[in-house]
Each structure stands twice: as structure tokens, then as C-alpha cells.
Design an enzyme around this catalytic site. Structure first.
Site, PDB file in Angstrom:
ATOM      1  CB  THR A  29       1.697  -2.531  11.022  1.00  0.00           C
ATOM      2  OG1 THR A  29       0.467  -2.952  10.391  1.00  0.00           O
ATOM      3  CG2 THR A  29       1.507  -1.157  11.655  1.00  0.00           C
ATOM      4  CB  CYS A  35       0.602  -2.442   4.695  1.00  0.00           C
ATOM      5  SG  CYS A  35       0.338  -3.511   6.120  1.00  0.00           S
ATOM      6  CG  HIS A  49       6.702 -28.760  11.453  1.00  0.00           C
ATOM      7  ND1 HIS A  49       6.330 -28.170  12.639  1.00  0.00           N
ATOM      8  CD2 HIS A  49       7.984 -29.166  11.634  1.00  0.00           C
ATOM      9  CE1 HIS A  49       7.331 -28.207  13.502  1.00  0.00           C
ATOM     10  NE2 HIS A  49       8.349 -28.818  12.907  1.00  0.00           N
ATOM     11  CG  HIS A  76       8.333 -24.994  12.841  1.00  0.00           C
ATOM     12  ND1 HIS A  76       8.372 -24.816  14.204  1.00  0.00           N
ATOM     13  CD2 HIS A  76       9.467 -25.683  12.517  1.00  0.00           C
ATOM     14  CE1 HIS A  76       9.479 -25.373  14.693  1.00  0.00           C
ATOM     15  NE2 HIS A  76      10.163 -25.889  13.688  1.00  0.00           N
ATOM     16  CG  ASP A 105      -0.425   0.252   2.517  1.00  0.00           C
ATOM     17  OD1 ASP A 105       0.815   0.421   2.620  1.00  0.00           O
ATOM     18  OD2 ASP A 105      -1.203   0.303   3.496  1.00  0.00           O
TER      19      ASP A 105
HETATM   20  C1  RB5 Z   1      -2.039   2.822   6.380  1.00  0.00           C
HETATM   21  O1  RB5 Z   1      -2.070   4.032   7.048  1.00  0.00           O
HETATM   22  C2  RB5 Z   1      -1.877   1.674   7.369  1.00  0.00           C
HETATM   23  O2  RB5 Z   1      -3.020   1.515   8.125  1.00  0.00           O
HETATM   24  C3  RB5 Z   1      -1.544   0.395   6.643  1.00  0.00           C
HETATM   25  O3  RB5 Z   1      -0.386   0.581   5.888  1.00  0.00           O
HETATM   26  C4  RB5 Z   1      -1.268  -0.806   7.501  1.00  0.00           C
HETATM   27  O4  RB5 Z   1      -0.341  -0.519   8.495  1.00  0.00           O
HETATM   28  C5  RB5 Z   1      -2.428  -1.535   7.986  1.00  0.00           C
HETATM   29  O5  RB5 Z   1      -2.299  -2.597   8.639  1.00  0.00           O
END
Ligand code: RB5
Length: 150
Positions: free
Chosen positions: A75, A73, A141, A106, A16
Site C-alpha cells: 500500500t 510496499c 513552506h 510544499h 518489500d
Molecule cells: C505486506 O503484505 C503488506 O502488509 C505490506 O506490503 C504493506 O502494504 C504494508 O503497509
């Protein structure tokens, strides 16, 4: 330790707006190492919705067992949640090389998720290399992986 030693994979990648720079870094790295990369974007920092990209990448991997995927993304959390809705995807959000190693050994993970706001470029490179170099151990596994479906 900059070399990928594995044979080229067919790798689908998507991100993203929060992870465009990391995605482009990884695409260049993989191509340099001879991997075939299918880049699903995005390519701008205009705000977008991570599930749209996650679902596109996961659909592109359907029926292709030897394919690996990478979703990035802010996180890595949203991408991993979305990707794991697909029965053929085993997505692992990795923040360490140990996560990447164990996700392959695993869990036979076929989708690597990382967060560009959490993981720096050099660590991401190391995590990626470990993910691609590490084989599934099978055995007990495999039985567990077989039970993942509900
Ligand atoms: C975008 O602001 C953020 O929410 C997205 O990149 C991600 O971290 C969502 O899990």
C-alpha cells in the site's frame, strides 16, 4: 511524456515482497534516464518485513541532502510510517501526480512512497516523474517544514 527532464539524482530505493516488480521497473527506468540508483532490494517475493527495508534506506540517506529515496510496499502505508520515524526523512505516500507535485512544492518531501497493490505501473511512472521534476517552493513552506521536528 516518457522523459525525465531533471538532472540525475542519487536515488536510494527499496521495497518489500509485495512491490518487487514495481521496484525493478522503476530501477530500470531510472538507470535508463541516467540516474544513479542504489537498490536496497528486496529481490524475491519471499515474505519479509517492510520496516527492515525502510530503515536501511533511510539510514543510507542520512547526511545526504541531495539524495532522494523511493520506498514501495503493498500500500505504501507501512513504508511511509516507518520512514517518517527518521528525523531527516520527509516521506510522502503518493497515489496521484498532484500528491507528488505538492509533496515536493510544499513539503520538500525527500522520500516517495507508493503501493504496488494500489498504483499501476504507468501511474507510478507519472508520479515518479513529477516527484523528481518538481522543486520545493521554500518561503512560508520552509518555515513549516522547519517546524516538523518535535
Ligand atoms: C505486506 O503484505 C503488506 O502488509 C505490506 O506490503 C504493506 O502494504 C504494508 O503497509
Amino acid at each position: 511524456m516518457n522523459e525525465f527532464t531533471v538532472k540525475p539524482h542519487n536515488i536510494h530505493i527499496g521495497c518489500d515482497h509485495a512491490a518487487v516488480d514495481l521496484k525493478n521497473f522503476i530501477v530500470a527506468l531510472l538507470k535508463e534516464r541516467g540516474h544513479e540508483v542504489i537498490d536496497h532490494g528486496v529481490n524475491t517475493t519471499d515474505s519479509c518485513d517492510y520496516p527492515d527495508i525502510a530503515h536501511e534506506v533511510c539510514r543510507a540517506m542520512e547526511g545526504r541532502e541531495s539524495t532522494a529515496g523511493i520506498l514501495l510496499c503493498g500500500t505504501g502505508i507501512g513504508m511511509s510510517i516507518a520512514a517518517n520515524r527518521h528525523p531527516h526523512i520527509r516521506a510522502a505516500l503518493c497515489t496521484t501526480e498532484l500528491h507528488a507535485s505538492l509533496a515536493r512544492r510544499h513539503n520538500n518531501a525527500n522520500m516517495l512512497c507508493m503501493g504496488a497493490r494500489v498504483t499501476g505501473v504507468e501511474l507510478a511512472r507519472a508520479i515518479l516523474r513529477t516527484f523528481l521534476e518538481t522543486d520545493f517552493e521554500g518561503g512560508r513552506h520552509q518555515r513549516r517544514v522547519d517546524k516538523l521536528g518535535i
